[in-house]
Motif scaffolding. Structure first.
Motif, mmCIF file in Angstrom:
data_model
loop_
_atom_site.group_PDB
_atom_site.id
_atom_site.type_symbol
_atom_site.label_atom_id
_atom_site.label_comp_id
_atom_site.label_asym_id
_atom_site.label_seq_id
_atom_site.Cartn_x
_atom_site.Cartn_y
_atom_site.Cartn_z
ATOM 1 N N GLU A 197 0.826 -1.210 0.000
ATOM 2 C CA GLU A 197 0.000 0.000 0.000
ATOM 3 C C GLU A 197 0.858 1.256 0.000
ATOM 4 O OE1 GLU A 197 -2.147 -3.422 1.022
ATOM 5 O OE2 GLU A 197 -0.434 -2.574 2.135
ATOM 6 N N GLU A 198 1.934 1.244 0.826
ATOM 7 C CA GLU A 198 2.843 2.387 0.850
ATOM 8 C C GLU A 198 3.516 2.579 -0.505
ATOM 9 O OE1 GLU A 198 5.043 2.964 4.969
ATOM 10 O OE2 GLU A 198 4.997 0.838 4.410
ATOM 11 N N LEU A 199 3.936 1.481 -1.100
ATOM 12 C CA LEU A 199 4.597 1.555 -2.398
ATOM 13 C C LEU A 199 3.658 2.090 -3.471
ATOM 14 C CD1 LEU A 199 6.537 -1.822 -2.238
ATOM 15 C CD2 LEU A 199 7.552 0.453 -2.214
ATOM 16 N N GLN A 200 2.428 1.627 -3.428
ATOM 17 C CA GLN A 200 1.453 2.082 -4.418
ATOM 18 C C GLN A 200 1.169 3.569 -4.249
ATOM 19 O OE1 GLN A 200 -1.781 -0.638 -4.667
ATOM 20 N NE2 GLN A 200 -2.746 0.361 -6.409
ATOM 21 N N THR A 201 1.116 4.033 -2.998
ATOM 22 C CA THR A 201 0.903 5.454 -2.732
ATOM 23 C C THR A 201 2.052 6.287 -3.302
ATOM 24 O OG1 THR A 201 -0.356 4.990 -0.718
ATOM 25 C CG2 THR A 201 0.599 7.189 -0.925
ATOM 26 N N LYS A 202 3.298 5.816 -3.093
ATOM 27 C CA LYS A 202 4.463 6.513 -3.638
ATOM 28 C C LYS A 202 4.409 6.550 -5.166
ATOM 29 C CE LYS A 202 7.682 7.205 -0.200
ATOM 30 N NZ LYS A 202 8.577 8.375 0.011
ATOM 31 N N GLN A 203 4.006 5.431 -5.768
ATOM 32 C CA GLN A 203 3.955 5.362 -7.228
ATOM 33 C C GLN A 203 2.930 6.346 -7.777
ATOM 34 O OE1 GLN A 203 5.927 2.680 -9.062
ATOM 35 N NE2 GLN A 203 5.676 4.298 -10.564
ATOM 36 N N HIS A 204 1.771 6.434 -7.127
ATOM 37 C CA HIS A 204 0.738 7.376 -7.565
ATOM 38 C C HIS A 204 1.220 8.817 -7.398
ATOM 39 C CE1 HIS A 204 -2.622 4.161 -6.888
ATOM 40 N NE2 HIS A 204 -1.997 4.015 -8.035
ATOM 41 N N LEU A 205 1.956 9.072 -6.298
ATOM 42 C CA LEU A 205 2.499 10.413 -6.076
ATOM 43 C C LEU A 205 3.502 10.762 -7.167
ATOM 44 C CD1 LEU A 205 2.822 12.959 -4.370
ATOM 45 C CD2 LEU A 205 4.483 11.717 -2.945
ATOM 46 N N MET A 206 4.324 9.781 -7.543
ATOM 47 C CA MET A 206 5.292 9.991 -8.625
ATOM 48 C C MET A 206 4.578 10.365 -9.922
ATOM 49 S SD MET A 206 8.547 9.659 -9.733
ATOM 50 C CE MET A 206 9.473 8.498 -8.708
ATOM 51 N N ASP A 218 9.274 3.951 -13.225
ATOM 52 C CA ASP A 218 9.320 2.984 -12.131
ATOM 53 C C ASP A 218 10.294 3.448 -11.063
ATOM 54 O OD1 ASP A 218 8.584 0.288 -11.048
ATOM 55 O OD2 ASP A 218 10.770 0.100 -11.127
ATOM 56 N N MET A 219 9.934 3.228 -9.797
ATOM 57 C CA MET A 219 10.689 3.797 -8.688
ATOM 58 C C MET A 219 11.895 2.964 -8.264
ATOM 59 S SD MET A 219 7.723 5.291 -6.194
ATOM 60 C CE MET A 219 7.184 3.637 -5.736
ATOM 61 N N ILE A 220 11.966 1.705 -8.645
ATOM 62 C CA ILE A 220 13.129 0.906 -8.255
ATOM 63 C C ILE A 220 14.265 1.223 -9.220
ATOM 64 C CG2 ILE A 220 14.044 -1.397 -7.833
ATOM 65 C CD1 ILE A 220 11.207 -2.391 -7.425
ATOM 66 N N PRO A 221 15.329 1.855 -8.756
ATOM 67 C CA PRO A 221 16.380 2.269 -9.691
ATOM 68 C C PRO A 221 17.152 1.074 -10.245
ATOM 69 C CG PRO A 221 17.085 2.640 -7.442
ATOM 70 C CD PRO A 221 15.647 2.222 -7.368
ATOM 71 N N ARG A 222 17.731 1.273 -11.403
ATOM 72 C CA ARG A 222 18.676 0.291 -11.959
ATOM 73 C C ARG A 222 20.066 0.742 -11.510
ATOM 74 N NH1 ARG A 222 19.994 -0.865 -17.591
ATOM 75 N NH2 ARG A 222 21.357 -2.699 -17.613
ATOM 76 N N ILE A 223 20.860 -0.166 -10.954
ATOM 77 C CA ILE A 223 22.148 0.193 -10.366
ATOM 78 C C ILE A 223 23.273 -0.501 -11.126
ATOM 79 C CG2 ILE A 223 23.520 0.242 -8.257
ATOM 80 C CD1 ILE A 223 20.947 0.025 -6.661
ATOM 81 N N ILE A 224 24.310 0.291 -11.474
ATOM 82 C CA ILE A 224 25.466 -0.234 -12.194
ATOM 83 C C ILE A 224 26.708 -0.009 -11.333
ATOM 84 C CG2 ILE A 224 26.852 -0.072 -14.301
ATOM 85 C CD1 ILE A 224 24.391 1.028 -15.727
ATOM 86 N N PRO A 225 27.424 -1.064 -10.983
ATOM 87 C CA PRO A 225 28.644 -0.897 -10.176
ATOM 88 C C PRO A 225 29.707 -0.076 -10.912
ATOM 89 C CG PRO A 225 27.946 -3.207 -10.225
ATOM 90 C CD PRO A 225 27.129 -2.483 -11.251
ATOM 91 N N LYS A 226 30.604 0.524 -10.157
ATOM 92 C CA LYS A 226 31.619 1.427 -10.693
ATOM 93 C C LYS A 226 32.488 0.758 -11.754
ATOM 94 C CE LYS A 226 35.443 4.388 -9.071
ATOM 95 N NZ LYS A 226 36.614 3.713 -9.668
ATOM 96 N N ASP A 227 33.012 -0.435 -11.487
ATOM 97 C CA ASP A 227 33.919 -1.077 -12.440
ATOM 98 C C ASP A 227 33.191 -1.479 -13.716
ATOM 99 O OD1 ASP A 227 32.419 -2.990 -11.127
ATOM 100 O OD2 ASP A 227 34.041 -4.471 -11.012
ATOM 101 N N GLU A 228 31.945 -1.876 -13.578
ATOM 102 C CA GLU A 228 31.141 -2.234 -14.751
ATOM 103 C C GLU A 228 30.907 -1.009 -15.630
ATOM 104 O OE1 GLU A 228 26.626 -3.636 -14.896
ATOM 105 O OE2 GLU A 228 27.918 -5.156 -13.976
#
Length: 487
Positions: free
Chosen positions: A46-55, A84-94
């Motif tokens: 529910e919290e996640l959905q609220t954040k998504q709607h706010l976004m 989408d709120m879950i970021p994609r993360i790339i490590p420094k060396d990659e």
């Protein structure tokens, strides 16, 4: 590896044979995702959905939109681009390897564009067929022998990459004409900082905001007049263009003039902006419309979007145009096949990043193989982009495959084919529930008069929002994610 907190809605999903950016296995999270995973795992659906709607509401309020065109409807549909709120993360060396490979590629492509409009050594030495260049719909004879300000043909580019199930990145496509998506990169980071400040600022993430200033300095460096404060204008087709929000955003952020063709005039082979108190000389034109439309006297005489006489001012050396007309010859999907050879030819280096295996359907053997294996191929029309003119064999009906087969046989030069690659996946939030979707990465590169490419850290992760789909293009309903490069 850290274990995933097994809360409702955030239990891990089956990985199948795809590479997953967050999960190393069904019960373990990759180390660089540990903090992000923990933050989202603590929140209820529910919290996640609220954040998504706010976004989404924030995006609507700020006008962060994209226009979709549906042939079945009379009117285009404007909508907020799914973020989408879950970021994609790339490590420094990659990222360092990706950055080096992208810089290498864009450097070679810029040298190629210069070469084909001047000495054409790469054609004379038999590396690229002359016919492929001369018959290319984006080749502009008007550019032959013309000196481009700073020698930078490709001021902005968007290099699309995918990660295969083997964990390796591959270059999918080069976008060198008028690449879009810059605004979603910058606004995505801004929105994430607003909604998840504790997440954004507690991780060591490469900054992207400074790249706006880099963008402006790159455009300034192209000014033929060498004035310390050149006048820069962003030429847009207008408010009905699908990427108009981006045009307005970039103009506002960089403090440059947002103009349409009717706002400009050429006099004495110089470009001017019409203002209330008279004419103002323009030094640099960052154009966001294709070659055909920029000057009705030089290209399409029916164009109402461009500026009559613009190419005369350009030839006279009185204005810079970014990107230079004619750059599209290098991002044609058939020319893509030759980019590894361009890197070897111009730089005497081996490519750092590989192409996706590609079949040129003008070659009889390639064509026979592809027609025999159409259900396992992605077939693309060489001159189109945005997901148009494309067949994904595994998703196409027998009738669609047969229709495409006839098109290929009739005009094989118009098509290339690639095996269906298993694009990596990343979790998105769908109604507060974590769900896997396929993604790619558009890396943005800026090049000024020093011809030293700058890659904006992270770029834009594009998401196929429909479950199981491989089509990530915004024009086909795709969404985006913020992309973090760990520092």
């Amino acid at each position: 590896m850290s274990k995933l907190d097994p809360l409702p809605g955030l239990s891990p999903y089956p990985l199948h044979h795809f590479y997953d950016e967050m999960f190393a296995s069904e019960r373990s999270v990759r180390p660089h995702y540990k903090h992000v995973n923990h933050t989202f795992a603590r929140m209820s659906p529910e919290e996640l959905q609220t954040k998504q709607h706010l976004m989404q509401r924030r995006m609507m309020e700020e006008g962060i939109t994209f226009t979709l065109y549906n042939p079945a409807q009379d009117q285009p549909m404007e909508r907020t681009i799914p973020f989408d709120m879950i970021p994609r993360i790339i490590p420094k060396d990659e990222w360092e390897k990706l950055e080096a490979g992208i810089i290498q590629r864009v450097t070679a492509l810029n040298l190629f564009v210069h070469d084909i409009y001047h000495e054409q050594y790469i054609i004379k030495d038999g590396i690229v067929p002359r016919k492929m260049v001369i018959s290319n719909c984006y080749f502009r004879p008007e550019m032959a022998g013309l000196r481009v300000p700073g020698g930078a043909y490709i001021t902005t580019s968007g290099i699309d990459l995918i990660r295969h199930h083997d964990g390796n990145y591959y270059i999918l496509e080069d976008n060198l004409r008028t690449p879009s998506g810059f605004s979603y990169l910058f606004k995505g980071r801004s929105l994430m900082n607003q909604l998840f400040p504790e997440l954004s600022f507690s991780n060591s993430i490469r900054d992207v905001e400074r790249s706006i200033n880099r963008f402006l300095s790159v455009l300034r460096s192209l000014a033929p007049s060498r004035t310390p404060d050149p006048v820069i204008a962003l030429l847009t087709p207008g408010q009905y263009n699908s990427a108009y929000y981006e045009h307005a955003f970039l103009a506002q952020q960089m403090g440059v003039h947002l103009v349409e063709g009717r706002d400009l005039v050429v006099q004495d082979h110089k470009l001017f902006l019409r203002e209330m108190n008279g004419l103002k000389r323009v030094d640099v034109l960052y154009r966001r419309l294709d070659d055909d439309y920029i000057d009705p006297l030089a290209f399409d005489p029916n164009s109402l979007l461009g500026v009559p006489g613009l190419m005369n001012a350009y030839r006279a050396g009185n204005v810079a145009i970014a990107n230079a007309p004619g750059t599209g010859v290098a991002d044609d999907k058939a020319m893509y096949v030759y980019v590894p050879e361009m890197i070897r030819y111009y730089l005497n280096e081996e490519p750092i990043l590989n192409n996706v295996p590609t079949y040129l359907l003008s070659r009889p053997d390639d064509r026979t193989y592809v027609l025999d294996n159409l259900a396992e191929m992605v077939v693309k029309e060489t001159s189109l982009s945005g997901g148009y003119g494309m067949l994904i064999g595994s998703e196409a009906s027998k009738e669609e495959q047969d229709n495409f087969r006839l098109k290929i046989i009739a005009e094989p030069d118009r098509y290339i084919a690639q095996p269906i690659m298993s694009l990596s996946r990343a979790p998105i939030l769908s109604e507060g529930i974590m769900s896997p979707r396929h993604i790619d990465l558009r890396a943005f590169v800026l090049m000024g008069a020093d011809r030293k490419p700058h890659v904006i850290p992270g770029g834009l992760t594009r998401v196929a929002m429909r479950e199981g789909s491989l089509v990530v293009n915004s024009s086909q309903g795709g969404g985006v994610k913020d992309t973090w490069v760990m520092s």
